[in-house]
Design a protein around this motif. Structure first.
Motif, PDB file in Angstrom:
ATOM      1  N   ARG A 284      17.113  26.948  -5.871  1.00 24.94           N
ATOM      2  CA  ARG A 284      16.660  25.577  -6.219  1.00 24.94           C
ATOM      3  C   ARG A 284      17.631  24.534  -5.665  1.00 24.94           C
ATOM      4  O   ARG A 284      17.211  23.505  -5.110  1.00 24.94           O
ATOM      5  CB  ARG A 284      16.549  25.440  -7.731  1.00 24.94           C
ATOM      6  N   ILE A 285      18.926  24.788  -5.782  1.00 17.89           N
ATOM      7  CA  ILE A 285      19.923  23.844  -5.265  1.00 17.89           C
ATOM      8  C   ILE A 285      19.795  23.710  -3.758  1.00 17.89           C
ATOM      9  O   ILE A 285      19.946  22.622  -3.193  1.00 17.89           O
ATOM     10  CB  ILE A 285      21.337  24.292  -5.675  1.00 17.89           C
ATOM     11  N   GLN A 286      19.501  24.832  -3.101  1.00 20.12           N
ATOM     12  CA  GLN A 286      19.322  24.789  -1.646  1.00 20.12           C
ATOM     13  C   GLN A 286      18.115  23.927  -1.280  1.00 20.12           C
ATOM     14  O   GLN A 286      18.179  23.124  -0.339  1.00 20.12           O
ATOM     15  CB  GLN A 286      19.151  26.214  -1.110  1.00 20.12           C
ATOM     16  N   PHE A 287      17.019  24.093  -2.039  1.00 18.37           N
ATOM     17  CA  PHE A 287      15.823  23.276  -1.783  1.00 18.37           C
ATOM     18  C   PHE A 287      16.113  21.784  -2.022  1.00 18.37           C
ATOM     19  O   PHE A 287      15.650  20.928  -1.260  1.00 18.37           O
ATOM     20  CB  PHE A 287      14.679  23.726  -2.687  1.00 18.37           C
ATOM     21  N   LEU A 288      16.868  21.507  -3.084  1.00 17.82           N
ATOM     22  CA  LEU A 288      17.223  20.116  -3.378  1.00 17.82           C
ATOM     23  C   LEU A 288      18.047  19.509  -2.246  1.00 17.82           C
ATOM     24  O   LEU A 288      17.882  18.329  -1.900  1.00 17.82           O
ATOM     25  CB  LEU A 288      17.999  20.024  -4.701  1.00 17.82           C
ATOM     26  N   ALA A 289      18.945  20.310  -1.675  1.00 15.92           N
ATOM     27  CA  ALA A 289      19.766  19.830  -0.556  1.00 15.92           C
ATOM     28  C   ALA A 289      18.884  19.515   0.645  1.00 15.92           C
ATOM     29  O   ALA A 289      19.103  18.508   1.359  1.00 15.92           O
ATOM     30  CB  ALA A 289      20.824  20.856  -0.202  1.00 15.92           C
ATOM     31  N   GLU A 290      17.895  20.378   0.895  1.00 17.56           N
ATOM     32  CA  GLU A 290      16.967  20.119   2.003  1.00 17.56           C
ATOM     33  C   GLU A 290      16.162  18.855   1.749  1.00 17.56           C
ATOM     34  O   GLU A 290      15.901  18.064   2.673  1.00 17.56           O
ATOM     35  CB  GLU A 290      16.034  21.320   2.175  1.00 17.56           C
ATOM     36  N   LEU A 291      15.760  18.667   0.498  1.00 18.43           N
ATOM     37  CA  LEU A 291      15.019  17.451   0.134  1.00 18.43           C
ATOM     38  C   LEU A 291      15.863  16.206   0.377  1.00 18.43           C
ATOM     39  O   LEU A 291      15.385  15.215   0.948  1.00 18.43           O
ATOM     40  CB  LEU A 291      14.593  17.526  -1.337  1.00 18.43           C
ATOM     41  N   ASP A 292      17.136  16.276  -0.035  1.00 22.18           N
ATOM     42  CA  ASP A 292      18.044  15.133   0.176  1.00 22.18           C
ATOM     43  C   ASP A 292      18.238  14.849   1.652  1.00 22.18           C
ATOM     44  O   ASP A 292      18.344  13.689   2.078  1.00 22.18           O
ATOM     45  CB  ASP A 292      19.395  15.401  -0.495  1.00 22.18           C
TER      46      ASP A 292
END
Length: 793
Positions: A248-256
């Motif tokens: 999830r943190i990785q996906f959030l980083a991609e979103l950012d």
């Protein structure tokens, strides 16, 4: 040191007129902090044309206040009140990458500008937009519309509505759903079931955690990410969720990363239009300021000033805006008058009057309406207010030296078109010296072109000397000798006494001290000066008495006028009530007559005797109502139509009033004014003597009610329904006119003319005849156009 209130940066000088406190009331009505900060500075001089345009804008706003308030509240509500516009626009100018929140603020600024655009052009009298239309179109097309596809005006972001963000956002939602589902299962199973503090999960540092009691924690439960302040609760990420949490943190980083790329593109585009956004921001601040100024002016009932080209000051009923229920005063200085000298007792209102005048001018340059009922003033270029004890021990300046230094600075720097206000001039030296110095200063200031001076003083020589100078007006603050207290009323025309002996004696009583405290003072005081002060006091007292009598007389005149208007209102209500009652009775009789006609037509009533009895009853009732109405509304002309001389009018006798159309009883005669006071409907009314007429017969004085006899002569019976089918037009016209005559006289309530269907000549003539007469109206039964029913309107 600059003493000009329109140029000074000295808070001490501005506080002499309570400016920070006064303007603080206005700043609370402003929305943006930037607008409030701008208002905290002193008002700046601006030319007459700019002031006039500002007041026109305020007039326009106030005419449609509710509409403009709604628009501004709606638009500004999308932007935070503490938005630092300066910092935001500096970041834009320097090419910084703005986040979505900052970009949304810029988009809202643009939208606000577009909403206000047409109004701002009117308010500022702009012929062309300061930002060209092509720039506006580009900003809207390339920035505002794209950002609005996924960011709402309130700042809410919809990642699923942006093509570059939607896919990664869906992955985040999916994995979060999986994590929440697994957490809901874990809290119901051991070892978590017995160890958790509460069953809900938290998110700390972007990781889902459970609250575990510290005494129940074991390492297999998971990694501790946070502890409560007490240490009793540990926030633990379950081991089984660690991989999903990491994903999830990785996906959030991609979103950012995608989000930052979008923000970078927007920021680079907007960098070229920083000047346009400076204009947009200024327009928003202007609308915020305009609304606040209009709100303040509306709430406190301020007046728009008239700006004149010649140096005069005419302010009627001005007041200090910080004082509740203030006493209102007026001043009027003509073009050729140099100033005003105000004297009178301490705490009488001299300082407040000077401050109020200064505040009025500062309101003018703050682009506010003025605290007064009416104002015609000249827009001065410089405004001075001198009145505090400027003693400065550090610089070795005594009170007198400090005051003298200010006057010298004033003489050195003052220019043309100036207004100078001085409170207690030269109050820190002997009265004789102070008067001489003040007179010299006033004559020196006269050398300056277009300069006026308003001062307050207790110095006897000064107020006496200047009173004899026609270029100056004298005034004093009034003192109520009956109540032994000041009235705070400014009385223009003569100087006033300081009343020091009287006030000290009154204060001595409140301290239970000897009332003869002033005896020794009287012995050493110059008797000529004492007599002069006493004379001023007596003149002021007499003027105050005359002023009260004048106010009482004016109030009495207003009261009498109001009584007359009340009387006319009572007469109107009485007549209206009678007419409504009469109309109800007529409608009732009309219904009975229609029912009778309908019953005869349908042969429901065949007894001719009963029919004639009903007709007789209706006629009798109709004439009875007519008699009652006539006797109620009409007064028989039983008076002699001849104008009376005031000397012929006798108290307690009855006369006929032409204006009131009633008999009235005279209760008072004023020969000097040629007026009489009469009693009508238990209301006293003032009338001119030529409004009365002598009655043909004077009723006895002890008779309370006048009997009015009215004779009514009945006309021949008129039928209410006429069958005219087959008649020639000439015969038809005669019959109709006879029937209308009975209708006009009130002998019949209506007349129903039967003329047949179609477009016959009889029907066409009849309806043209009715429509040409404004007193008549006609109608037909539904589905039956073969008759016309005629009534009075």
């Amino acid at each position: 040191m600059n003493l000009n209130l329109l140029e000074t940066n000295s808070e001490a000088l501005l506080n002499l007129v309570d400016w920070q406190e006064v303007i603080g009331v206005l700043s609370h009505r402003m929305y943006f902090q930037d607008a409030k900060k701008k208002l905290e500075h002193r008002p700046l001089f601006c030319p007459k044309a700019e002031l006039t345009q500002n007041f026109l804008a305020m007039d326009t706003y106030l005419e449609n206040k509710n509409e403009f308030d709604q628009i501004i509240n709606e638009e500004l509500g999308y932007i935070k009140s503490d938005t630092d516009f300066s910092t935001l626009l500096k970041k834009l100018i320097r090419g910084h990458i703005l986040d979505l929140g900052e970009l949304n603020t810029l988009a809202n600024i643009f939208s606000g500008y577009k909403k206000f655009k047409k109004h701002i052009r009117i308010f500022l009298n702009l012929t062309d937009d300061r930002v060209d239309q092509s720039t506006i179109s580009l900003i809207e097309t390339k920035f505002v519309r794209p950002i609005r596809t996924f960011v709402e005006r309130n700042g809410e972001i919809h990642f699923d509505q942006h093509p570059m963000l939607s896919q990664i956002y869906k992955k985040i939602l999916q994995i979060e759903a999986q994590i929440r589902e697994e957490l809901s299962i874990l809290v119901k199973q051991n070892p978590y079931k017995d160890a958790i503090q509460y069953s809900e999960y938290d998110i700390i540092n972007d990781r889902y955690v459970l609250a575990i009691r510290s005494d129940s924690y074991k390492s297999p439960l998971g990694q501790i990410l946070f502890r409560s302040n007490s240490g009793m609760t540990l926030f633990v990420e379950p081991i089984s969720l660690r991989d999903k949490g990491q994903m999830r943190i990785q996906f959030l980083a991609e979103l950012d990363e995608i989000k930052n790329k979008i923000c970078q593109e927007f920021s680079l585009f907007l960098h070229e239009y920083e000047k346009a956004f400076l204009e947009f921001k200024d327009y928003l601040l202007f609308m915020d300021s305009l609304k606040a100024r209009c709100d303040y002016s509306y709430e406190y009932d301020l007046v728009r000033p008239t700006l004149c080209d010649d140096f005069q000051i005419n302010i009627k009923n001005f007041w200090h805006p910080l004082i509740k229920n203030p006493v209102k005063n007026s001043i009027f200085l003509l073009t050729d008058q140099k100033g005003l000298i105000i004297s009178g007792p301490n705490t009488g209102g001299k300082t407040v009057a000077l401050k109020s005048i200064a505040i009025s001018y500062m309101f003018l340059y703050s682009k506010l309406f003025l605290p007064a009922h009416e104002a015609t003033i000249y827009p001065v270029c410089e405004l001075y207010y001198l009145g505090s004890d400027g003693q400065n021990l550090t610089d070795g300046l005594s009170s007198f030296a400090a005051e003298a230094r200010n006057y010298l600075l004033l003489l050195k720097n003052i220019q043309s078109d100036s207004l100078i206000l001085i409170d207690e001039i030269f109050n820190s030296t002997s009265s004789e010296e102070a008067s001489a110095l003040a007179i010299s200063l006033l004559y020196k200031l006269q050398e300056k072109v277009n300069t006026k001076v308003i001062i307050s003083t207790h110095h006897q020589l000064l107020k006496t000397y200047m009173h004899n100078n026609k270029e100056y007006q004298s005034a004093h603050v009034e003192y109520d000798h009956e109540k032994n207290q000041p009235t705070y009323k400014l009385m223009v025309g003569q100087p006033g006494s300081s009343l020091a002996f009287k006030i000290l004696s009154q204060l001595a009583k409140s301290f239970d001290l000897d009332e003869d405290l002033t005896t020794k003072a009287f012995e050493v005081y110059d008797q000529k000066q004492y007599l002069y002060e006493k004379l001023l006091d007596e003149l002021s007292c007499k003027k105050s008495t005359y002023q009260k009598l004048l106010i009482e007389q004016t109030g009495l005149n207003h009261e009498l006028k109001n009584q007359k208007q009340s009387m006319e209102g009572l007469l109107f209500i009485e007549r209206k009530s009678l007419l409504e009652s009469y109309q109800k009775q007529l409608e009732k009789l009309l219904k009975e007559a229609r029912d009778l006609v309908q019953n005869v037509k349908e042969e429901k009533v065949q007894d001719k005797k009963k029919i004639f009895e009903t007709i007789s009853h209706l006629k009798s009732s109709l004439n009875r109502e007519k008699e009652q109405m006539t006797s109620s509304l009409l007064v028989e002309q039983n008076y002699i139509d001849k104008i009376l001389d005031i000397k012929e009018v006798v108290i307690n006798h009855q006369y006929f009033s032409i204006s009131l159309n009633k008999k009235v009883t005279v209760i008072f005669v004023n020969e000097r004014k040629n007026e009489v006071s009469v009693l009508a409907l238990k209301v006293n009314v003032i009338l001119k003597a030529d409004d009365l007429r002598l009655l043909k017969s004077q009723p006895p004085l002890n008779k309370h009610k006048n009997q009015i006899e009215i004779t009514i002569q009945k006309d021949d019976d008129r039928p209410m329904e006429i069958d005219c089918r087959g008649m020639r037009l000439s015969e038809f016209e005669t019959i109709v006119e006879q029937s209308l005559s009975g209708l006009y006289k009130g002998d019949i309530p209506y007349v129903n003319i039967i003329h047949g269907h179609g477009d016959g000549i009889l029907k066409n003539w009849l309806r043209e005849r009715i429509e040409s007469d404004g007193a008549l109206m006609w109608s037909t039964s539904e589905g039956n156009d073969g008759h016309t029913e005629i009534k009075l309107r």
